[in-house]
Scaffold this motif. Sequence first.
Motif, PDB file in Angstrom:
ATOM      1  N   HIS A 128       0.822  -1.220   0.000  1.00  0.00           N
ATOM      2  CA  HIS A 128       0.000   0.000   0.000  1.00  0.00           C
ATOM      3  C   HIS A 128       0.858   1.273   0.000  1.00  0.00           C
ATOM      4  O   HIS A 128       0.362   2.357  -0.270  1.00  0.00           O
ATOM      5  CB  HIS A 128      -0.938   0.012   1.206  1.00  0.00           C
ATOM      6  CG  HIS A 128      -0.225   0.182   2.510  1.00  0.00           C
ATOM      7  ND1 HIS A 128       0.456  -0.863   3.122  1.00  0.00           N
ATOM      8  CD2 HIS A 128      -0.045   1.269   3.293  1.00  0.00           C
ATOM      9  CE1 HIS A 128       1.009  -0.406   4.242  1.00  0.00           C
ATOM     10  NE2 HIS A 128       0.720   0.880   4.364  1.00  0.00           N
ATOM     11  N   LYS A 147       3.031   2.691  -5.465  1.00  0.00           N
ATOM     12  CA  LYS A 147       2.156   2.539  -6.620  1.00  0.00           C
ATOM     13  C   LYS A 147       2.357   1.144  -7.200  1.00  0.00           C
ATOM     14  O   LYS A 147       3.480   0.634  -7.216  1.00  0.00           O
ATOM     15  CB  LYS A 147       2.483   3.595  -7.674  1.00  0.00           C
ATOM     16  CG  LYS A 147       2.204   5.012  -7.242  1.00  0.00           C
ATOM     17  CD  LYS A 147       2.674   5.985  -8.310  1.00  0.00           C
ATOM     18  CE  LYS A 147       2.530   7.404  -7.829  1.00  0.00           C
ATOM     19  NZ  LYS A 147       3.097   8.368  -8.781  1.00  0.00           N
ATOM     20  N   PRO A 148       1.288   0.515  -7.707  1.00  0.00           N
ATOM     21  CA  PRO A 148       1.427  -0.853  -8.242  1.00  0.00           C
ATOM     22  C   PRO A 148       2.518  -1.001  -9.301  1.00  0.00           C
ATOM     23  O   PRO A 148       3.234  -1.991  -9.315  1.00  0.00           O
ATOM     24  CB  PRO A 148       0.039  -1.153  -8.818  1.00  0.00           C
ATOM     25  CG  PRO A 148      -0.881  -0.303  -7.996  1.00  0.00           C
ATOM     26  CD  PRO A 148      -0.107   0.956  -7.701  1.00  0.00           C
ATOM     27  N   SER A 149       2.665  -0.018 -10.178  1.00  0.00           N
ATOM     28  CA  SER A 149       3.698  -0.135 -11.219  1.00  0.00           C
ATOM     29  C   SER A 149       5.097  -0.105 -10.600  1.00  0.00           C
ATOM     30  O   SER A 149       5.999  -0.819 -11.049  1.00  0.00           O
ATOM     31  CB  SER A 149       3.551   0.992 -12.242  1.00  0.00           C
ATOM     32  OG  SER A 149       3.666   2.256 -11.605  1.00  0.00           O
ATOM     33  N   TRP A 202       5.754  -1.080  -7.509  1.00  0.00           N
ATOM     34  CA  TRP A 202       5.874  -2.341  -6.766  1.00  0.00           C
ATOM     35  C   TRP A 202       6.379  -3.431  -7.711  1.00  0.00           C
ATOM     36  O   TRP A 202       7.308  -4.165  -7.379  1.00  0.00           O
ATOM     37  CB  TRP A 202       4.533  -2.726  -6.148  1.00  0.00           C
ATOM     38  CG  TRP A 202       4.571  -3.989  -5.361  1.00  0.00           C
ATOM     39  CD1 TRP A 202       4.036  -5.183  -5.715  1.00  0.00           C
ATOM     40  CD2 TRP A 202       5.194  -4.198  -4.085  1.00  0.00           C
ATOM     41  NE1 TRP A 202       4.289  -6.123  -4.744  1.00  0.00           N
ATOM     42  CE2 TRP A 202       4.980  -5.550  -3.741  1.00  0.00           C
ATOM     43  CE3 TRP A 202       5.903  -3.387  -3.214  1.00  0.00           C
ATOM     44  CZ2 TRP A 202       5.466  -6.095  -2.558  1.00  0.00           C
ATOM     45  CZ3 TRP A 202       6.371  -3.930  -2.041  1.00  0.00           C
ATOM     46  CH2 TRP A 202       6.153  -5.273  -1.721  1.00  0.00           C
ATOM     47  N   PHE A 228       7.693  11.299  -8.164  1.00  0.00           N
ATOM     48  CA  PHE A 228       6.701  10.276  -7.828  1.00  0.00           C
ATOM     49  C   PHE A 228       5.653  10.754  -6.833  1.00  0.00           C
ATOM     50  O   PHE A 228       4.712  10.042  -6.544  1.00  0.00           O
ATOM     51  CB  PHE A 228       7.402   9.032  -7.277  1.00  0.00           C
ATOM     52  CG  PHE A 228       8.222   8.333  -8.319  1.00  0.00           C
ATOM     53  CD1 PHE A 228       7.639   7.715  -9.394  1.00  0.00           C
ATOM     54  CD2 PHE A 228       9.596   8.312  -8.217  1.00  0.00           C
ATOM     55  CE1 PHE A 228       8.389   7.081 -10.365  1.00  0.00           C
ATOM     56  CE2 PHE A 228      10.371   7.677  -9.173  1.00  0.00           C
ATOM     57  CZ  PHE A 228       9.759   7.067 -10.243  1.00  0.00           C
ATOM     58  N   ARG A 236       3.215   9.384  -2.605  1.00  0.00           N
ATOM     59  CA  ARG A 236       3.141   7.922  -2.578  1.00  0.00           C
ATOM     60  C   ARG A 236       4.114   7.372  -3.585  1.00  0.00           C
ATOM     61  O   ARG A 236       3.865   7.350  -4.771  1.00  0.00           O
ATOM     62  CB  ARG A 236       1.717   7.476  -2.905  1.00  0.00           C
ATOM     63  CG  ARG A 236       1.534   5.989  -2.783  1.00  0.00           C
ATOM     64  CD  ARG A 236       0.080   5.642  -3.026  1.00  0.00           C
ATOM     65  NE  ARG A 236      -0.105   4.238  -2.864  1.00  0.00           N
ATOM     66  CZ  ARG A 236      -0.711   3.458  -3.764  1.00  0.00           C
ATOM     67  NH1 ARG A 236      -1.202   3.980  -4.855  1.00  0.00           N
ATOM     68  NH2 ARG A 236      -0.847   2.178  -3.536  1.00  0.00           N
TER      69      ARG A 236
END
Length: 153
Positions: free
Chosen positions: A29, A32-34, A36, A149, A152
Motif C-alpha cells: 500500500h 504505486k502498483p507499477s 511495486w 513520484f 506515494r
Amino acid sequence: MLTQFIHLSWTHLALNLAGLAVLTWGFSHLIKPSLWAGLLGLSLAWVALYITFIEPLSWYCGLSGALHMQFVVCLALAFRQSTNVGLRAWPLWLMLLGLLAKLLLELNPAEATDPSVGGPVAYAAHRGGALGGLLVVIILATPSVFKKFGRRV
C-alpha cells in the motif's frame, strides 16, 4: 536470474512465497502498483548481479535475497510514512533491529546448511539483497525522486 525461481525443496519454496506474501500484504500500500512490480523485478536482477560479480556463488536457489532487498525498501518507505502521518514507529524499529541482528548473525554462521529447506543457505544473497535495498533507499531519498513520484512512491 532464472535460478531464483528454482528451489531446493517445497518447504524452501513455501517459505520464500510466504515471505513475498507477507511483504506484499504488509507494505504494497506504500508504493504505486507499477513501482511495486518494478521493485520486484529490480530486486531479482540486482541479486543475480550481486551473486555473480560481487560475492560470487557457484550455486543459488531461491528468492530470499530479493525478499531482503524488498524488505529494506519497504521498511524505509514505512518509516517515511510514519513520520509524515504521525504514526508510532516502534514496530518498524523492531523490524529494523531484527533484520540487522539477522544479517550480523549470518556473517559468521554456525552452519550454512538448513535441513528444513533441503540444502545450504545463501547468506551472500541475503547481504546482497539488503545492500541493494539500501542503495534504492538512498536513491529514493533524493528530493528530485520525491518530486517525480509524489507523496506515494
